[in-house]
Design an enzyme around this catalytic site. Structure first.
Site, PDB file in Angstrom:
ATOM      1  N   SER A  49      47.867  52.682  40.128  1.00 50.42           N
ATOM      2  CA  SER A  49      47.300  51.831  41.175  1.00 50.42           C
ATOM      3  C   SER A  49      48.388  51.203  42.027  1.00 50.42           C
ATOM      4  O   SER A  49      48.264  51.119  43.258  1.00 50.42           O
ATOM      5  CB  SER A  49      46.436  50.745  40.536  1.00 50.42           C
ATOM      6  OG  SER A  49      45.397  51.321  39.770  1.00 50.42           O
ATOM      7  N   ASN A  50      49.480  50.747  41.401  1.00 57.48           N
ATOM      8  CA  ASN A  50      50.560  50.135  42.164  1.00 57.48           C
ATOM      9  C   ASN A  50      51.330  51.150  42.993  1.00 57.48           C
ATOM     10  O   ASN A  50      52.037  50.780  43.925  1.00 57.48           O
ATOM     11  CB  ASN A  50      51.517  49.408  41.214  1.00 57.48           C
ATOM     12  CG  ASN A  50      50.932  48.110  40.711  1.00 57.48           C
ATOM     13  OD1 ASN A  50      50.964  47.096  41.395  1.00 57.48           O
ATOM     14  ND2 ASN A  50      50.363  48.149  39.511  1.00 57.48           N
ATOM     15  N   LYS A 175      45.232  53.796  29.044  1.00 54.82           N
ATOM     16  CA  LYS A 175      45.737  52.545  29.603  1.00 54.82           C
ATOM     17  C   LYS A 175      44.538  51.651  29.843  1.00 54.82           C
ATOM     18  O   LYS A 175      43.628  51.996  30.609  1.00 54.82           O
ATOM     19  CB  LYS A 175      46.489  52.773  30.915  1.00 54.82           C
ATOM     20  CG  LYS A 175      47.014  51.457  31.503  1.00 54.82           C
ATOM     21  CD  LYS A 175      47.505  51.576  32.933  1.00 54.82           C
ATOM     22  CE  LYS A 175      47.915  50.199  33.452  1.00 54.82           C
ATOM     23  NZ  LYS A 175      48.222  50.189  34.884  1.00 54.82           N
TER      24      LYS A 175
END
Length: 312
Positions: A49-50, A175
């Site tokens: 996502s980052n 995760k």
């Protein structure tokens, strides 16, 4: 050859850097990955996502993976690995991304649930999606549970355990950015999973809590900012020094809160302010963030942990 599942340890979900015209800033990426590798992380997550995966073309994804893999091989510790984000809205494209990630140098794939047609994503559909991807992917996959970016879809512990047990050596970890420590504990100790399986905490704010629950380590945004501090906390926990680990966790929780509230662009703005590379630029529609946002109490929190990072 990569081990059956990612090694236990600290993983940075690497941010993507852009120039003002939104083209990739590869030199800042190289500087960043070098700092992470030299800090002793177990590996990198590219296009999580980052890493702004939805904003990148396939060719750009491959370029970022190959660049990071080359630097990690040169600067990282032996056994360091690359986990590549490969989520897409169709099974077909997801499989294509796993193939391209493997060609670019990735060892594992991190895969989100499809979420465009949220109403159609019933547990049986989601289970078939991950099973179909795992069957064809040239690299093992990790399940990525992040309800905030998948329309509220939340993989429960039974679904995760069932997928892992039914796809041994193909689905090798997860995760959990959902923050459910009970789920993490159940998955980490589920007797249905009989092959190596890495259950990672997904945020620095519950890093220590995840270790106590039996996590395999951490994949957290703040690792981009202070990787050595995270490595140190893991060392303290493994040495049995829980009091010192708790003290460090308090600092990380405060740091994570400041960074999370500034968003993906803010994390990069913090890197610019405190480590002098990159900028708070993302691809539109994400707005840029200026490093000046970190002032007052925010600056006190971040400067304190930056000083600690530079002392390690």
């Amino acid at each position: 050859m990569a081990p059956p599942c990612p090694p236990r340890g600290i993983y940075a979900p690497v941010v993507a850097f852009f120039f003002e015209d939104e083209t990739l800033d590869i030199e800042s990426l190289k500087t960043h990955v070098t700092r992470l590798a030299e800090a002793g992380v177990a590996g990198l997550v590219i296009q999580g996502s980052n890493g702004e995966a939805p904003h990148l073309l396939h060719s750009e994804r491959k370029e970022v993976i190959s660049t990071a893999a080359a630097i990690l091989k040169e600067k990282g510790k032996p056994g360091s690995v690359i986990i590549a984000g490969c989520g897409a809205q169709s099974t077909r494209e997801t499989i294509q991304l796993t193939q391209e990630a493997q060609e670019a140098g990735a060892d594992y794939a991190l895969v989100l649930s499809p979420s465009y047609w949220v109403g159609a994503m019933q547990p049986t559909t989601i289970q078939k999606f991950f099973t179909d991807v795992a069957a064809v992917s040239p690299i093992p996959i990790l399940l990525y549970n992040f309800p905030a970016v998948t329309g509220g879809i939340d993989l429960d512990s039974d679904l995760i355990a069932n997928l892992a047990s039914a796809n041994p050596n193909k689905i090798v970890g997860c995760k959990l950015t959902c923050g459910n420590i009970g789920k993490l504990h159940r998955v980490a100790h589920d007797k249905r999973i009989t092959t190596p399986f890495a259950a990672f905490a997904g945020k620095s704010e519950f890093f220590l809590h995840g270790l106590v629950a039996g996590s395999h380590g951490l994949i957290g945004a703040a690792v981009n900012f202070v990787p050595k501090v995270h490595v140190k906390l893991l060392e303290l926990y493994d040495a049995g020094n829980l009091a010192a680990a708790q003290e460090l966790q308090t600092q990380l929780s405060e740091t994570d809160w400041v960074l999370v509230r500034s968003g993906v662009s803010g994390l990069k703005a913090a890197l610019e302010k405190y480590f002098k590379y990159g900028s708070g630029r993302s691809r539109r529609p994400l707005n840029p963030v200026q490093s000046s946002v970190f002032s007052g109490e925010k600056d006190v929190v971040l400067q304190q942990i930056v000083d600690l990072e530079k002392s390690l």
